[in-house]
Design a protein around this motif. Structure first.
Motif, PDB file in Angstrom:
ATOM      1  N   SER A 135     -14.315  -7.921   3.620  1.00  0.00           N
ATOM      2  CA  SER A 135     -13.639  -7.525   2.381  1.00  0.00           C
ATOM      3  C   SER A 135     -13.776  -6.037   2.113  1.00  0.00           C
ATOM      4  O   SER A 135     -14.754  -5.394   2.491  1.00  0.00           O
ATOM      5  CB  SER A 135     -14.205  -8.316   1.204  1.00  0.00           C
ATOM      6  OG  SER A 135     -15.567  -7.998   1.006  1.00  0.00           O
ATOM      7  N   ILE A 136     -12.743  -5.506   1.472  1.00  0.00           N
ATOM      8  CA  ILE A 136     -12.754  -4.120   1.004  1.00  0.00           C
ATOM      9  C   ILE A 136     -12.112  -4.129  -0.377  1.00  0.00           C
ATOM     10  O   ILE A 136     -11.077  -4.770  -0.592  1.00  0.00           O
ATOM     11  CB  ILE A 136     -11.995  -3.180   1.974  1.00  0.00           C
ATOM     12  CG1 ILE A 136     -12.059  -1.723   1.483  1.00  0.00           C
ATOM     13  CG2 ILE A 136     -10.546  -3.611   2.170  1.00  0.00           C
ATOM     14  CD1 ILE A 136     -11.525  -0.705   2.487  1.00  0.00           C
ATOM     15  N   SER A 137     -12.741  -3.476  -1.338  1.00  0.00           N
ATOM     16  CA  SER A 137     -12.217  -3.488  -2.701  1.00  0.00           C
ATOM     17  C   SER A 137     -10.876  -2.763  -2.762  1.00  0.00           C
ATOM     18  O   SER A 137     -10.561  -1.930  -1.899  1.00  0.00           O
ATOM     19  CB  SER A 137     -13.203  -2.827  -3.661  1.00  0.00           C
ATOM     20  OG  SER A 137     -13.285  -1.426  -3.412  1.00  0.00           O
ATOM     21  N   TYR A 138     -10.105  -3.082  -3.772  1.00  0.00           N
ATOM     22  CA  TYR A 138      -8.796  -2.450  -3.966  1.00  0.00           C
ATOM     23  C   TYR A 138      -8.951  -0.930  -4.050  1.00  0.00           C
ATOM     24  O   TYR A 138      -8.207  -0.180  -3.415  1.00  0.00           O
ATOM     25  CB  TYR A 138      -8.154  -2.991  -5.243  1.00  0.00           C
ATOM     26  CG  TYR A 138      -6.813  -2.372  -5.583  1.00  0.00           C
ATOM     27  CD1 TYR A 138      -5.632  -2.891  -5.052  1.00  0.00           C
ATOM     28  CD2 TYR A 138      -6.737  -1.272  -6.437  1.00  0.00           C
ATOM     29  CE1 TYR A 138      -4.410  -2.314  -5.360  1.00  0.00           C
ATOM     30  CE2 TYR A 138      -5.517  -0.701  -6.753  1.00  0.00           C
ATOM     31  CZ  TYR A 138      -4.359  -1.219  -6.210  1.00  0.00           C
ATOM     32  OH  TYR A 138      -3.151  -0.649  -6.517  1.00  0.00           O
ATOM     33  N   GLU A 139      -9.953  -0.475  -4.808  1.00  0.00           N
ATOM     34  CA  GLU A 139     -10.179   0.966  -4.978  1.00  0.00           C
ATOM     35  C   GLU A 139     -10.564   1.632  -3.661  1.00  0.00           C
ATOM     36  O   GLU A 139     -10.072   2.719  -3.326  1.00  0.00           O
ATOM     37  CB  GLU A 139     -11.270   1.217  -6.031  1.00  0.00           C
ATOM     38  CG  GLU A 139     -10.904   0.836  -7.454  1.00  0.00           C
ATOM     39  CD  GLU A 139     -10.957  -0.668  -7.704  1.00  0.00           C
ATOM     40  OE1 GLU A 139     -11.512  -1.397  -6.848  1.00  0.00           O
ATOM     41  OE2 GLU A 139     -10.445  -1.107  -8.757  1.00  0.00           O
ATOM     42  N   SER A 140     -11.453   0.972  -2.890  1.00  0.00           N
ATOM     43  CA  SER A 140     -11.876   1.535  -1.605  1.00  0.00           C
ATOM     44  C   SER A 140     -10.713   1.574  -0.617  1.00  0.00           C
ATOM     45  O   SER A 140     -10.585   2.517   0.176  1.00  0.00           O
ATOM     46  CB  SER A 140     -13.019   0.705  -1.014  1.00  0.00           C
ATOM     47  OG  SER A 140     -14.159   0.762  -1.842  1.00  0.00           O
ATOM     48  N   CYS A 141      -9.867   0.560  -0.677  1.00  0.00           N
ATOM     49  CA  CYS A 141      -8.691   0.515   0.190  1.00  0.00           C
ATOM     50  C   CYS A 141      -7.751   1.676  -0.119  1.00  0.00           C
ATOM     51  O   CYS A 141      -7.252   2.349   0.800  1.00  0.00           O
ATOM     52  CB  CYS A 141      -7.967  -0.821   0.005  1.00  0.00           C
ATOM     53  SG  CYS A 141      -6.582  -1.084   1.129  1.00  0.00           S
ATOM     54  N   MET A 142      -7.530   1.951  -1.398  1.00  0.00           N
ATOM     55  CA  MET A 142      -6.655   3.051  -1.787  1.00  0.00           C
ATOM     56  C   MET A 142      -7.269   4.412  -1.408  1.00  0.00           C
ATOM     57  O   MET A 142      -6.562   5.333  -0.997  1.00  0.00           O
ATOM     58  CB  MET A 142      -6.381   3.012  -3.299  1.00  0.00           C
ATOM     59  CG  MET A 142      -5.580   1.803  -3.758  1.00  0.00           C
ATOM     60  SD  MET A 142      -3.965   1.641  -2.962  1.00  0.00           S
ATOM     61  CE  MET A 142      -4.256   0.189  -1.907  1.00  0.00           C
ATOM     62  N   SER A 143      -8.594   4.508  -1.504  1.00  0.00           N
ATOM     63  CA  SER A 143      -9.281   5.746  -1.100  1.00  0.00           C
ATOM     64  C   SER A 143      -9.140   5.970   0.393  1.00  0.00           C
ATOM     65  O   SER A 143      -8.882   7.092   0.845  1.00  0.00           O
ATOM     66  CB  SER A 143     -10.768   5.679  -1.472  1.00  0.00           C
ATOM     67  OG  SER A 143     -10.938   5.595  -2.869  1.00  0.00           O
ATOM     68  N   GLN A 144      -9.317   4.902   1.171  1.00  0.00           N
ATOM     69  CA  GLN A 144      -9.175   5.002   2.621  1.00  0.00           C
ATOM     70  C   GLN A 144      -7.748   5.423   2.979  1.00  0.00           C
ATOM     71  O   GLN A 144      -7.541   6.288   3.847  1.00  0.00           O
ATOM     72  CB  GLN A 144      -9.505   3.658   3.275  1.00  0.00           C
ATOM     73  CG  GLN A 144      -9.553   3.714   4.792  1.00  0.00           C
ATOM     74  CD  GLN A 144      -9.864   2.367   5.406  1.00  0.00           C
ATOM     75  OE1 GLN A 144      -9.103   1.411   5.242  1.00  0.00           O
ATOM     76  NE2 GLN A 144     -10.975   2.280   6.122  1.00  0.00           N
ATOM     77  N   LEU A 145      -6.778   4.827   2.301  1.00  0.00           N
ATOM     78  CA  LEU A 145      -5.373   5.172   2.526  1.00  0.00           C
ATOM     79  C   LEU A 145      -5.118   6.645   2.216  1.00  0.00           C
ATOM     80  O   LEU A 145      -4.435   7.344   2.979  1.00  0.00           O
ATOM     81  CB  LEU A 145      -4.477   4.289   1.656  1.00  0.00           C
ATOM     82  CG  LEU A 145      -2.977   4.590   1.712  1.00  0.00           C
ATOM     83  CD1 LEU A 145      -2.410   4.219   3.073  1.00  0.00           C
ATOM     84  CD2 LEU A 145      -2.239   3.840   0.607  1.00  0.00           C
ATOM     85  N   PHE A 146      -5.690   7.136   1.096  1.00  0.00           N
ATOM     86  CA  PHE A 146      -5.476   8.526   0.709  1.00  0.00           C
ATOM     87  C   PHE A 146      -6.021   9.489   1.758  1.00  0.00           C
ATOM     88  O   PHE A 146      -5.325  10.413   2.192  1.00  0.00           O
ATOM     89  CB  PHE A 146      -6.138   8.813  -0.648  1.00  0.00           C
ATOM     90  CG  PHE A 146      -6.015  10.248  -1.077  1.00  0.00           C
ATOM     91  CD1 PHE A 146      -4.869  10.706  -1.713  1.00  0.00           C
ATOM     92  CD2 PHE A 146      -7.032  11.166  -0.813  1.00  0.00           C
ATOM     93  CE1 PHE A 146      -4.745  12.036  -2.095  1.00  0.00           C
ATOM     94  CE2 PHE A 146      -6.911  12.489  -1.191  1.00  0.00           C
ATOM     95  CZ  PHE A 146      -5.765  12.931  -1.828  1.00  0.00           C
ATOM     96  N   PHE A 147      -7.269   9.291   2.170  1.00  0.00           N
ATOM     97  CA  PHE A 147      -7.882  10.219   3.127  1.00  0.00           C
ATOM     98  C   PHE A 147      -7.224  10.131   4.501  1.00  0.00           C
ATOM     99  O   PHE A 147      -7.105  11.134   5.204  1.00  0.00           O
ATOM    100  CB  PHE A 147      -9.388   9.965   3.227  1.00  0.00           C
ATOM    101  CG  PHE A 147     -10.154  10.482   2.060  1.00  0.00           C
ATOM    102  CD1 PHE A 147     -10.307  11.852   1.873  1.00  0.00           C
ATOM    103  CD2 PHE A 147     -10.713   9.620   1.121  1.00  0.00           C
ATOM    104  CE1 PHE A 147     -11.008  12.358   0.778  1.00  0.00           C
ATOM    105  CE2 PHE A 147     -11.412  10.111   0.028  1.00  0.00           C
ATOM    106  CZ  PHE A 147     -11.564  11.484  -0.142  1.00  0.00           C
TER     107      PHE A 147
END
Length: 307
Positions: free
Chosen positions: A88-100
């Motif tokens: 699992s990866i949190s929604y916020e962490s997923c969006m951060s990963q996408l951004f970087f």
């Protein structure tokens, strides 16, 4: 405003076959260590050696930092999913990963073009090189790279944040990439697809074309070199650079030029690995470690560490 009811995603990873998990874990761990240590060595060598404080090495420094951010935003989490059942990866962490990731993708493409232009000026206008590639020009080019990369990342991440994710929440990929996220959206993704297409045309195809034009002028200048040894060395450098650039741009263009409905994630995982994992590992070898000045700088770093 985001209306998602999904609070976390499940990342399936590179493969679902248990017999391949251990082998792939070792392979990707080695890739990450080579990419991380290789690029970190370049950063240290360039910062610590004043002889390397020239435009070419400043751009190499920027490329190494981008590659470190790119691989670090993806591989550690991917290795974690291989080691444990907790994918699992949190929604916020997923969006951060996408951004970087999207930031590093945009920055790398513009840097390849900038580095090709720098080599074009150095080979085609050697007497005017210091004037044309002065510190102000270098800062301006790096500033443009940063603005384009951040804008690209904010646009795509912002558009993903507008989508509604109401389930399923399983990402059939090894990280939070745009195509698999679009396939999970409960809301229309047409605007996202259009902007991905626009970015692919302008950034990927545009930068690749400009890079090839620069190398075209460089090759024309090389052909005017009288000595066979001089031609051989110059062609060797240009060909290796073009191979790495092509290895980077081809899968990027292929991945983002298609609508979400046509993605085949089993195939696309391998293609994505080329520009997210393989190229950042090859960059230090192709652009730096074969360079005599860089080799001297790295030797000085090791000599300092020994003392």
């Amino acid at each position: 405003m985001n209306k998602s009811i999904v609070t976390e995603f499940l990342i399936l990873g590179f493969t679902q076959k248990p017999e391949l998990q251990r082998a792939l874990f070792i392979v990707f761990l080695l890739i990450y260590l080579v990419a991380l240590l290789g690029n970190a060595l370049i950063v240290i060598a360039i910062i610590c050696n004043t002889t390397l404080h020239t435009p070419m090495y400043v751009f190499l420094l920027a490329l190494a930092i981008v590659d470190i951010i790119c691989t670090t935003s993806i591989i550690p989490k991917m290795l974690g999913t291989m080691l444990t059942t907790g994918r699992s990866i949190s929604y916020e962490s997923c969006m951060s990963q996408l951004f970087f990731f999207t930031w590093s993708l945009g920055a790398e493409m513009v840097l390849f073009t900038t580095m090709a232009y720098d080599r074009y000026v150095a080979i085609c206008f050697p007497l005017r090189y210091r004037t044309m590639m002065n510190p102000h020009m270098c800062v301006a080019l790096l500033g443009i790279t940063m603005v384009i990369a951040v804008t690209n990342s904010w646009v795509h991440t912002g558009l993903i944040l507008r989508l509604t994710f109401c389930g399923p929440n399983i990402i059939d990929h090894f990280f939070c990439e745009i195509p698999p996220l679009l396939s999970l959206s409960c809301s229309p993704v047409r605007i996202n697809e259009v902007m991905v297409y626009v970015a692919d045309i302008t950034l990927a195809i545009g930068d690749f074309t400009l890079t090839c034009i620069s190398y075209g002028f460089i090759i024309a200048a090389i052909l005017r070199i009288h000595t066979a040894e001089g031609k051989r060395k110059a062609f060797s450098t240009c060909s290796s650079h073009l191979i790495v650039v092509s290895l980077y741009y081809s899968p990027v263009i292929y991945t983002y030029i298609r609508p979400a409905s046509s993605y085949s994630f089993e195939r696309d995982k391998v293609i994505t690995a080329l520009y997210t994992l393989v190229t950042p590992t090859l960059n230090p070898i192709v652009y730096s470690f074969r360079n005599k000045e860089m080799q001297t700088g790295i030797q000085k770093v090791f000599a300092f560490l020994r003392h």
